[in-house]
Scaffold this motif. Structure first.
Motif, PDB file in Angstrom:
ATOM      1  N   ASN A 100       1.233   3.920  -3.144  1.00 53.45           N
ATOM      2  CA  ASN A 100       0.922   5.344  -2.972  1.00 53.45           C
ATOM      3  C   ASN A 100       2.021   6.244  -3.541  1.00 53.45           C
ATOM      4  O   ASN A 100       1.731   7.262  -4.160  1.00 53.45           O
TER       5      ASN A 100
ATOM      6  N   GLU B 221       0.831  -1.218   0.000  1.00 56.24           N
ATOM      7  CA  GLU B 221       0.000   0.000   0.000  1.00 56.24           C
ATOM      8  C   GLU B 221       0.865   1.267   0.000  1.00 56.24           C
ATOM      9  O   GLU B 221       0.577   2.221  -0.722  1.00 56.24           O
TER      10      GLU B 221
ATOM     11  N   HIS C 269       0.393   8.273  -6.436  1.00 58.57           N
ATOM     12  CA  HIS C 269       0.101   9.648  -6.003  1.00 58.57           C
ATOM     13  C   HIS C 269       1.360  10.516  -5.974  1.00 58.57           C
ATOM     14  O   HIS C 269       1.346  11.636  -6.460  1.00 58.57           O
TER      15      HIS C 269
ATOM     16  N   GLY D 196      -5.943   2.653   1.632  1.00 55.26           N
ATOM     17  CA  GLY D 196      -4.529   2.304   1.788  1.00 55.26           C
ATOM     18  C   GLY D 196      -3.987   2.581   3.182  1.00 55.26           C
ATOM     19  O   GLY D 196      -3.425   1.697   3.843  1.00 55.26           O
TER      20      GLY D 196
HETATM   21 MG    MG Z   1      -3.334   4.003  -1.587  1.00 51.47          MG
END
Ligand code: MG
Ligand code: ATP
Length: 137
Positions: A47, A43, A51, A105
């Protein structure tokens, strides 16, 4: 202690996950403890890729260490950063609802690890520190 530096490519997420699981083998972990750590790493790294760097390429650092049987994993990117960490960590909060993101997440990381600490600065990047006591069999 292990320091790993890798590119934000999705295939590297699996390598990071397996490395964390391999490192904790010395504690003779249960299957559940291994699965928890693998999920949390997965997770956090995802990310960074999705992101932190969005469509760009960037470096991701992962440090794995332990103090006694407490496993510590630090995952860091140098991407866009998170403007409001508290809000980002709320269950079901996501800035990408149109994709397959569910905003869970951070909730998984919190559920599967004993401790998680997130620090971030807009434009500078994000660091996630996670700890878990590995009790073993
Ligand atoms: Mg995530
Ligand atoms: N490394 C990061 N860099 C920048 N923003 C991040 C980073 N990690 C998380 N975020 C922000 O925090 C939000 C919540 O993250 P979280 O992992 O909980 O959910 P998600 O990634 O959106 O969805 P899911 O993890 O369920 O696929 C993200 O939508 C994103 O806006």
């Amino acid at each position: 202690m292990i320091h790993l530096e890798f590119n934000s490519e999705s295939e590297n997420e699996g390598i990071a996950r397996v490395l964390a699981a391999t490192y904790m083998m010395k504690f003779d972990p249960t299957m559940e403890e291994m699965a928890d750590v693998k999920t949390a790493v997965s997770e956090a790294v995802t990310n960074c890729i999705v992101h932190g760097y969005e469509d760009d390429q960037g470096k991701i650092f992962m440090d794995i260490s332990n103090e006694g049987s407490v496993l510590k994993i630090v995952i860091e990117d140098f991407g866009v950063g998170i403007p409001d960490v508290k809000q980002a960590m709320e269950p079901m909060y996501t800035t990408k609802p149109d994709e397959e993101r569910t905003g869970m997440g951070f909730s998984f990381m919190e559920a599967f690890m004993d401790k998680i600490e997130v620090s971030s600065e807009s434009g500078k990047g994000t660091r996630v520190i996670m700890e878990k006591k590995v009790t073993g069999k």
